[in-house]
Design an enzyme around this catalytic site. Structure first.
Site, PDB file in Angstrom:
ATOM      1  N   GLU A  38       0.818  -1.212   0.000  1.00 33.47           N
ATOM      2  CA  GLU A  38       0.000   0.000   0.000  1.00 33.47           C
ATOM      3  C   GLU A  38       0.849   1.259   0.000  1.00 33.47           C
ATOM      4  O   GLU A  38       0.509   2.248  -0.673  1.00 33.47           O
ATOM      5  CB  GLU A  38      -0.903  -0.012   1.247  1.00 33.47           C
ATOM      6  CG  GLU A  38      -1.834   1.182   1.372  1.00 33.47           C
ATOM      7  CD  GLU A  38      -2.948   1.188   0.333  1.00 33.47           C
ATOM      8  OE1 GLU A  38      -3.455   2.271   0.045  1.00 33.47           O
ATOM      9  OE2 GLU A  38      -3.279   0.106  -0.192  1.00 33.47           O
ATOM     10  N   ASP A  39       1.968   1.261   0.740  1.00 28.09           N
ATOM     11  CA  ASP A  39       2.681   2.513   1.005  1.00 28.09           C
ATOM     12  C   ASP A  39       4.081   2.617   0.399  1.00 28.09           C
ATOM     13  O   ASP A  39       4.751   3.636   0.593  1.00 28.09           O
ATOM     14  CB  ASP A  39       2.800   2.725   2.527  1.00 28.09           C
ATOM     15  CG  ASP A  39       1.434   2.920   3.179  1.00 28.09           C
ATOM     16  OD1 ASP A  39       0.506   3.349   2.480  1.00 28.09           O
ATOM     17  OD2 ASP A  39       1.301   2.624   4.381  1.00 28.09           O
TER      18      ASP A  39
END
Length: 564
Positions: A67-68
């Site tokens: 996600e990051d």
């Protein structure tokens, strides 16, 4: 340098996952100023403390990487294998869900499929939410409220559904001051003196209970007191008109023993010493709650005739009650790597988690995203009551549910054909609010159809959906049939003098001519029914008449039908 708990774990997989996550998140900061790696590290520590497997701990360390950071799911699969990639993918989907109006229904359905295939996805996610709640002070106020609401509406109830009582309560207490700041401050100020006094009183009982158990040769493991959590107390106060005097478990005693036999023996010792309150003894060992909770509860008049609740359980029950499905994992780890990943829980746990399969099937019933989300919140996640079928099966329903909700929970055909209900052997109206421990029996009649009035008191969206579906079909059939000749109203009421006069006056004041009238009293109960026939009228006039009839004192239910 690895954190101490990772060094003590001796798992090369966990160390490798930590090194990978540390490198991937290098230079990132959270809103509270900490290095980002602190967050996955805390999530993984919770998962490790809950005794899940190394794969779960590694997935927790890696849960934000896709996600990051620039790493992809394929990168993780290549490095750590398909199982960890599957868990991280499920967690990433879960992170993308916003629990408010959204058109992204497909994501929500994928989420359910994901955690219904492997509950570790959900357990890691609630660990993620736990740490986020502990650092919620650092995010903007608007986000604080949204995250707190999601926690109260979705994550804390899901933790409870998993049997993780302690985690569910902790999530609620962390969210409470952000979601209801004024109510939180009021509660803290309101209960302070009474709370401290009850704590002191409970502590004074501990040596007395210990001595009595020892004299009866019961080798208890511990006897202590525990305080009711703030948000749980607030919810209970709402049900008791905010009257603190009606809350008997603000502080409760807890007895931990070695065996089930000692649980019942301890209960006998307590009841010999202090008189129990009738109707307040709950045996969740013989009949566990659907989320697996087991314990004996009793409420007694203790010293100075003060009321206090006492809970009795074994050490294994206590661990299961605190950690839920994670505790089962600790007891029943499956070592055979050839087994499918959705077999990571024991057979006992699978029986207790039928709601997961039910939820997976449930989502097929809804095409509208908002209806589906609302159904999950009400029908699956809200505060529960536990009622019994005549065969002693335990059925869980949201608080406020009625026999109609119970009937539809058993089967939609039973709901459709419902004409009455008995609770604990007594005939009751269909809008009766069920309570935990009630024995419910549904009376059915072939060819019977739901009443429009049921929509007024049905609690679950599942029941309402079926009722509306049948009513729409009935309306279509009515249009296709010949013009109705008359209307028939059935009014169920608590039998009282003057009721018939009051009902007929409603018709007279509405300028409606009564063509037929009869009354019948059920001598086995306090209810009677009135049948009134009258000419056909416009639907708006029917609805206005029903409103007036329901305002007549003692009226419990009003139904009508067209006669042809």
């Amino acid at each position: 340098m690895h954190p101490e708990w990772i060094e003590q774990n001796h798992s090369s997989l966990i160390k490798e996952a930590f090194n990978f996550a540390s490198e991937a998140h290098r230079g990132e900061k959270r809103m509270n100023g900490e290095d980002y790696i602190i967050h996955p590290l805390e999530v993984a520590k919770s998962v490790s403390d809950w005794k899940l497997d190394d794969t779960s701990v590694a997935a927790a360390l890696l849960h934000d990487v896709v996600e990051d950071t620039s790493y992809t799911l394929k990168d993780l699969e290549k490095k750590f294998g398909s199982e960890i990639a599957f868990l991280v993918d499920g967690l990433t989907k879960l992170k993308n869900i916003q629990y408010k109006e959204t058109k992204d229904a497909e994501n929500l359905r994928k989420l359910i499929l994901s955690f219904s295939q492997d509950l570790r996805v959900l357990i890691i996610k609630v660990a993620d939410r736990l740490h986020n709640m502990k650092t919620l002070y650092a995010v903007p106020e608007e986000q604080q409220k949204r995250v707190a609401w999601e926690t109260l509406e979705v994550y804390a109830p899901l933790a409870y559904r998993l049997g993780m009582q302690r985690l569910s309560g902790e999530l609620e207490d962390l969210a409470f001051p952000y979601a209801y700041p004024e109510e939180y401050r009021w509660l803290k100020n309101e209960i302070k003196d009474d709370y401290e006094a009850r704590q002191e009183y409970a502590k004074s009982l501990l040596p007395i209970v210990r001595k009595s158990l020892e004299e009866n040769k019961i080798n208890y493991l511990s006897v202590d007191s525990r305080a009711k959590r703030y948000y749980s107390l607030y919810k209970k106060l709402l049900r008791y008109d905010m009257n603190l005097g009606k809350i008997y478990d603000l502080v409760a005693l807890r007895i931990i023993v070695k065996t089930i036999e000692e649980c019942y023996a301890s209960l006998g010792v307590i009841h010999k010493m202090w008189q129990p309150i009738p109707g307040r003894i709950k045996d969740y060992i013989a009949r566990p709650k659907p989320n697996g909770y087991r314990s004996l509860h009793t409420t007694v008049f203790a010293l100075d005739n003060k009321i206090i609740e006492i809970q009795i359980r074994t050490e294994e029950m206590h661990q299961e009650n605190e950690m839920g499905i994670a505790a089962h994992w600790a007891y029943e780890q499956i070592k055979d790597s050839s087994k499918k990943k959705n077999n990571w829980i024991g057979v006992k746990s699978k029986r207790e988690l039928l709601w997961v399969e039910q939820l997976r099937n449930w989502q097929k019933q809804f095409t509208n995203q908002n209806d589906f989300l609302e159904s999950i919140k009400v029908d699956f996640l809200k505060d529960r009551i536990f009622v019994l079928t005549p065969e002693n099966d335990v059925i869980d329903l949201p608080i406020g549910s009625t026999p109609v909700d119970f009937a539809y929970k058993i089967h939609s055909q039973i709901g459709d054909a419902c004409v009455g209900a008995k609770v604990n052997g007594k005939i009751i109206p269909l809008d009766y609010e069920l309570k935990s421990g009630d024995m419910v029996e549904i009376v059915t009649q072939k060819g019977k159809k739901p009443s429009n009035d049921w929509l007024r008191f049905a609690k679950t969206l599942y029941a309402k959906k079926h009722i509306k579906s049948i009513l729409k079909a009935s309306d279509r059939n009515l249009v296709a049939k010949s013009t109705p000749k008359s209307l028939e109203f059935k009014i169920v009421n608590l039998d009282r003098p003057g009721f018939l006069k009051d009902v007929t006056e409603v018709f007279a004041s509405s300028k409606i001519n009564i063509t037929y009238f009869s009354s019948e009293t059920d001598h086995r109960s306090t209810f009677s029914s009135v049948i009134i026939k009258c000419p056909v009228m416009h639907q708006s006039k029917i609805e206005a008449l029903i409103v007036k009839l329901k305002k007549v004192p003692s009226t419990k239910e009003v139904n009508y039908k067209f006669l042809r």
